[in-house]
Scaffold this motif. Structure first.
Motif, PDB file in Angstrom:
ATOM      1  N   ALA A 148     -22.078 -88.548 -26.313  1.00  0.00           N
ATOM      2  CA  ALA A 148     -20.467 -88.865 -25.211  1.00  0.00           C
ATOM      3  C   ALA A 148     -20.517 -88.151 -24.065  1.00  0.00           C
ATOM      4  O   ALA A 148     -20.746 -86.917 -24.343  1.00  0.00           O
ATOM      5  CB  ALA A 148     -19.324 -89.026 -25.693  1.00  0.00           C
ATOM      6  N   GLY A 149     -20.245 -88.133 -23.234  1.00  0.00           N
ATOM      7  CA  GLY A 149     -20.184 -87.937 -21.847  1.00  0.00           C
ATOM      8  C   GLY A 149     -21.258 -87.285 -20.548  1.00  0.00           C
ATOM      9  O   GLY A 149     -21.384 -86.575 -20.233  1.00  0.00           O
ATOM     10  N   GLN A 150     -21.911 -87.694 -21.211  1.00  0.00           N
ATOM     11  CA  GLN A 150     -23.427 -87.517 -20.495  1.00  0.00           C
ATOM     12  C   GLN A 150     -24.421 -88.481 -20.315  1.00  0.00           C
ATOM     13  O   GLN A 150     -23.297 -89.279 -20.326  1.00  0.00           O
ATOM     14  CB  GLN A 150     -25.097 -86.907 -21.962  1.00  0.00           C
ATOM     15  CG  GLN A 150     -24.301 -85.667 -22.557  1.00  0.00           C
ATOM     16  CD  GLN A 150     -25.328 -85.415 -23.491  1.00  0.00           C
ATOM     17  OE1 GLN A 150     -26.252 -86.417 -23.847  1.00  0.00           O
ATOM     18  NE2 GLN A 150     -25.760 -84.125 -23.598  1.00  0.00           N
ATOM     19  N   SER A 151     -24.920 -88.108 -18.959  1.00  0.00           N
ATOM     20  CA  SER A 151     -25.148 -89.064 -18.159  1.00  0.00           C
ATOM     21  C   SER A 151     -26.611 -88.987 -17.474  1.00  0.00           C
ATOM     22  O   SER A 151     -27.470 -88.432 -18.270  1.00  0.00           O
ATOM     23  CB  SER A 151     -24.159 -89.814 -16.964  1.00  0.00           C
ATOM     24  OG  SER A 151     -24.393 -88.457 -15.852  1.00  0.00           O
ATOM     25  N   ILE A 152     -26.871 -90.504 -17.422  1.00  0.00           N
ATOM     26  CA  ILE A 152     -29.093 -90.658 -16.934  1.00  0.00           C
ATOM     27  C   ILE A 152     -28.919 -91.150 -16.257  1.00  0.00           C
ATOM     28  O   ILE A 152     -28.084 -92.571 -15.848  1.00  0.00           O
ATOM     29  CB  ILE A 152     -29.303 -91.070 -18.247  1.00  0.00           C
ATOM     30  CG1 ILE A 152     -30.829 -90.759 -17.511  1.00  0.00           C
ATOM     31  CG2 ILE A 152     -29.906 -92.104 -18.770  1.00  0.00           C
ATOM     32  CD1 ILE A 152     -31.935 -90.323 -18.827  1.00  0.00           C
ATOM     33  N   LYS A 153     -29.781 -91.148 -14.723  1.00  0.00           N
ATOM     34  CA  LYS A 153     -29.964 -92.147 -14.074  1.00  0.00           C
ATOM     35  C   LYS A 153     -31.604 -92.610 -13.971  1.00  0.00           C
ATOM     36  O   LYS A 153     -32.452 -91.179 -14.203  1.00  0.00           O
ATOM     37  CB  LYS A 153     -29.687 -92.198 -12.698  1.00  0.00           C
ATOM     38  CG  LYS A 153     -30.444 -92.247 -11.225  1.00  0.00           C
ATOM     39  CD  LYS A 153     -30.133 -91.812  -9.982  1.00  0.00           C
ATOM     40  CE  LYS A 153     -30.969 -92.731  -9.028  1.00  0.00           C
ATOM     41  NZ  LYS A 153     -31.043 -92.004  -7.817  1.00  0.00           N
ATOM     42  N   ILE A 154     -31.946 -93.846 -14.427  1.00  0.00           N
ATOM     43  CA  ILE A 154     -33.220 -94.649 -14.714  1.00  0.00           C
ATOM     44  C   ILE A 154     -33.902 -94.299 -13.258  1.00  0.00           C
ATOM     45  O   ILE A 154     -33.520 -95.810 -12.564  1.00  0.00           O
ATOM     46  CB  ILE A 154     -33.719 -95.494 -15.551  1.00  0.00           C
ATOM     47  CG1 ILE A 154     -32.963 -94.224 -17.028  1.00  0.00           C
ATOM     48  CG2 ILE A 154     -35.015 -95.474 -15.541  1.00  0.00           C
ATOM     49  CD1 ILE A 154     -33.631 -93.798 -17.760  1.00  0.00           C
ATOM     50  N   ILE A 155     -34.900 -93.731 -12.178  1.00  0.00           N
ATOM     51  CA  ILE A 155     -35.515 -94.561 -11.669  1.00  0.00           C
ATOM     52  C   ILE A 155     -35.809 -96.083 -11.350  1.00  0.00           C
ATOM     53  O   ILE A 155     -37.200 -96.134 -12.583  1.00  0.00           O
ATOM     54  CB  ILE A 155     -36.073 -93.710 -10.629  1.00  0.00           C
ATOM     55  CG1 ILE A 155     -35.151 -92.101 -10.891  1.00  0.00           C
ATOM     56  CG2 ILE A 155     -36.522 -94.018  -9.008  1.00  0.00           C
ATOM     57  CD1 ILE A 155     -33.947 -92.119  -9.877  1.00  0.00           C
ATOM     58  N   ALA A 156     -35.773 -97.058 -10.221  1.00  0.00           N
ATOM     59  CA  ALA A 156     -36.311 -98.240 -10.434  1.00  0.00           C
ATOM     60  C   ALA A 156     -37.697 -97.815 -10.523  1.00  0.00           C
ATOM     61  O   ALA A 156     -38.347 -96.788 -10.021  1.00  0.00           O
ATOM     62  CB  ALA A 156     -36.130 -98.519  -8.634  1.00  0.00           C
ATOM     63  N   PRO A 212     -21.410 -97.859 -33.794  1.00  0.00           N
ATOM     64  CA  PRO A 212     -21.988 -98.236 -31.814  1.00  0.00           C
ATOM     65  C   PRO A 212     -21.742 -97.279 -31.154  1.00  0.00           C
ATOM     66  O   PRO A 212     -21.146 -96.363 -31.695  1.00  0.00           O
ATOM     67  CB  PRO A 212     -20.473 -99.138 -31.901  1.00  0.00           C
ATOM     68  CG  PRO A 212     -20.331 -99.317 -32.566  1.00  0.00           C
ATOM     69  CD  PRO A 212     -20.556 -98.327 -33.992  1.00  0.00           C
ATOM     70  N   CYS A 213     -22.459 -97.913 -29.795  1.00  0.00           N
ATOM     71  CA  CYS A 213     -22.431 -97.369 -29.037  1.00  0.00           C
ATOM     72  C   CYS A 213     -21.670 -97.274 -27.719  1.00  0.00           C
ATOM     73  O   CYS A 213     -22.141 -99.141 -27.230  1.00  0.00           O
ATOM     74  CB  CYS A 213     -24.085 -96.535 -28.258  1.00  0.00           C
ATOM     75  SG  CYS A 213     -24.052 -95.223 -26.773  1.00  0.00           S
ATOM     76  N   THR A 214     -20.577 -97.118 -27.043  1.00  0.00           N
ATOM     77  CA  THR A 214     -19.874 -97.833 -26.117  1.00  0.00           C
ATOM     78  C   THR A 214     -20.618 -96.687 -24.504  1.00  0.00           C
ATOM     79  O   THR A 214     -20.056 -95.668 -24.527  1.00  0.00           O
ATOM     80  CB  THR A 214     -18.453 -97.681 -25.780  1.00  0.00           C
ATOM     81  OG1 THR A 214     -17.926 -97.810 -27.142  1.00  0.00           O
ATOM     82  CG2 THR A 214     -17.884 -98.380 -25.005  1.00  0.00           C
ATOM     83  N   GLU A 251     -30.846 -97.211 -12.683  1.00  0.00           N
ATOM     84  CA  GLU A 251     -29.682 -98.053 -13.540  1.00  0.00           C
ATOM     85  C   GLU A 251     -28.746 -96.018 -14.015  1.00  0.00           C
ATOM     86  O   GLU A 251     -30.353 -95.410 -14.876  1.00  0.00           O
ATOM     87  CB  GLU A 251     -30.459 -98.475 -14.990  1.00  0.00           C
ATOM     88  CG  GLU A 251     -28.953 -98.663 -15.746  1.00  0.00           C
ATOM     89  CD  GLU A 251     -29.346 -99.997 -16.653  1.00  0.00           C
ATOM     90  OE1 GLU A 251     -27.863-100.245 -17.361  1.00  0.00           O
ATOM     91  OE2 GLU A 251     -30.451-100.409 -16.784  1.00  0.00           O
ATOM     92  N   TYR A 252     -28.031 -96.533 -13.723  1.00  0.00           N
ATOM     93  CA  TYR A 252     -27.088 -95.400 -14.407  1.00  0.00           C
ATOM     94  C   TYR A 252     -25.998 -95.605 -15.357  1.00  0.00           C
ATOM     95  O   TYR A 252     -25.795 -96.588 -15.840  1.00  0.00           O
ATOM     96  CB  TYR A 252     -26.143 -94.739 -13.279  1.00  0.00           C
ATOM     97  CG  TYR A 252     -26.501 -94.966 -12.053  1.00  0.00           C
ATOM     98  CD1 TYR A 252     -27.107 -93.654 -11.225  1.00  0.00           C
ATOM     99  CD2 TYR A 252     -26.829 -95.689 -10.636  1.00  0.00           C
ATOM    100  CE1 TYR A 252     -26.946 -92.774  -9.977  1.00  0.00           C
ATOM    101  CE2 TYR A 252     -27.426 -95.245  -9.453  1.00  0.00           C
ATOM    102  CZ  TYR A 252     -27.764 -93.911 -10.064  1.00  0.00           C
ATOM    103  OH  TYR A 252     -28.293 -94.067  -8.095  1.00  0.00           O
ATOM    104  N   THR A 253     -26.434 -94.709 -16.641  1.00  0.00           N
ATOM    105  CA  THR A 253     -25.173 -94.942 -17.784  1.00  0.00           C
ATOM    106  C   THR A 253     -24.437 -93.511 -18.531  1.00  0.00           C
ATOM    107  O   THR A 253     -24.944 -92.159 -17.768  1.00  0.00           O
ATOM    108  CB  THR A 253     -26.357 -95.059 -18.883  1.00  0.00           C
ATOM    109  OG1 THR A 253     -27.552 -95.738 -18.261  1.00  0.00           O
ATOM    110  CG2 THR A 253     -26.354 -95.474 -20.183  1.00  0.00           C
ATOM    111  N   PHE A 254     -23.009 -93.868 -18.486  1.00  0.00           N
ATOM    112  CA  PHE A 254     -22.596 -92.715 -18.515  1.00  0.00           C
ATOM    113  C   PHE A 254     -21.580 -93.697 -20.411  1.00  0.00           C
ATOM    114  O   PHE A 254     -21.262 -94.214 -20.196  1.00  0.00           O
ATOM    115  CB  PHE A 254     -21.339 -92.691 -17.656  1.00  0.00           C
ATOM    116  CG  PHE A 254     -20.676 -91.775 -17.818  1.00  0.00           C
ATOM    117  CD1 PHE A 254     -20.269 -90.385 -18.312  1.00  0.00           C
ATOM    118  CD2 PHE A 254     -18.982 -92.472 -18.494  1.00  0.00           C
ATOM    119  CE1 PHE A 254     -19.343 -89.624 -18.658  1.00  0.00           C
ATOM    120  CE2 PHE A 254     -18.123 -91.363 -19.473  1.00  0.00           C
ATOM    121  CZ  PHE A 254     -18.294 -89.780 -18.649  1.00  0.00           C
TER     122      PHE A 254
END
Length: 123
Positions: A81-89, A102-104, A59-62
């Motif tokens: 805001a402007g950051q992202s992460i990848k959570i490995i299966a 809120p977080c969009t 799951e990738y979140t931006f």
């Protein structure tokens, strides 16, 4: 017959929730039957959290606006805001928004999100 070369998504599938979180899936299992990838527009309300889960997909979140907390094992990771992460299966993770705004964000799952593959723990 002419092959489709693109698809504009104007009506994402809005996933029903009971915790106030908005999930608008533009592409994926629920919206167009795509099992390879899902892309969703999400809004986590203030003071929101969900139980730990150990999904069978990456799951990738931006983060578009606001902040979101990720708890992986005993580590807490804050994204803004402007950051992202990848959570490995296979990673045990808890998502939350313990803040007053809120977080969009965008969520991309590969393979596509499926309720039977998220493995949420009971609260």
């Amino acid at each position: 017959m002419k092959k489709e070369r693109y698809l504009v998504q104007k009506n994402p599938f809005v996933v029903p929730t009971t915790d106030g979180k908005y999930i608008g899936e533009h592409f994926g299992n629920a919206s167009d039957g795509n099992t390879e990838i899902s892309i969703a527009h999400m809004i986590a309300p203030a003071n929101w959290s969900e139980p730990f889960q150990t999904p069978e997909f990456d799951e990738y979140t931006f983060i578009i606006s606001g902040k979101k907390m990720f708890k992986i094992d005993d580590e807490s990771i804050l994204l803004e805001a402007g950051q992202s992460i990848k959570i490995i299966a296979g990673t045990r993770v808890q998502y939350s928004n313990p803040f007053s705004e809120p977080c969009t964000y965008l969520s991309i799952c590969k393979p596509a999100f499926h309720f039977k593959k998220v493995h949420r723990e009971e609260a």
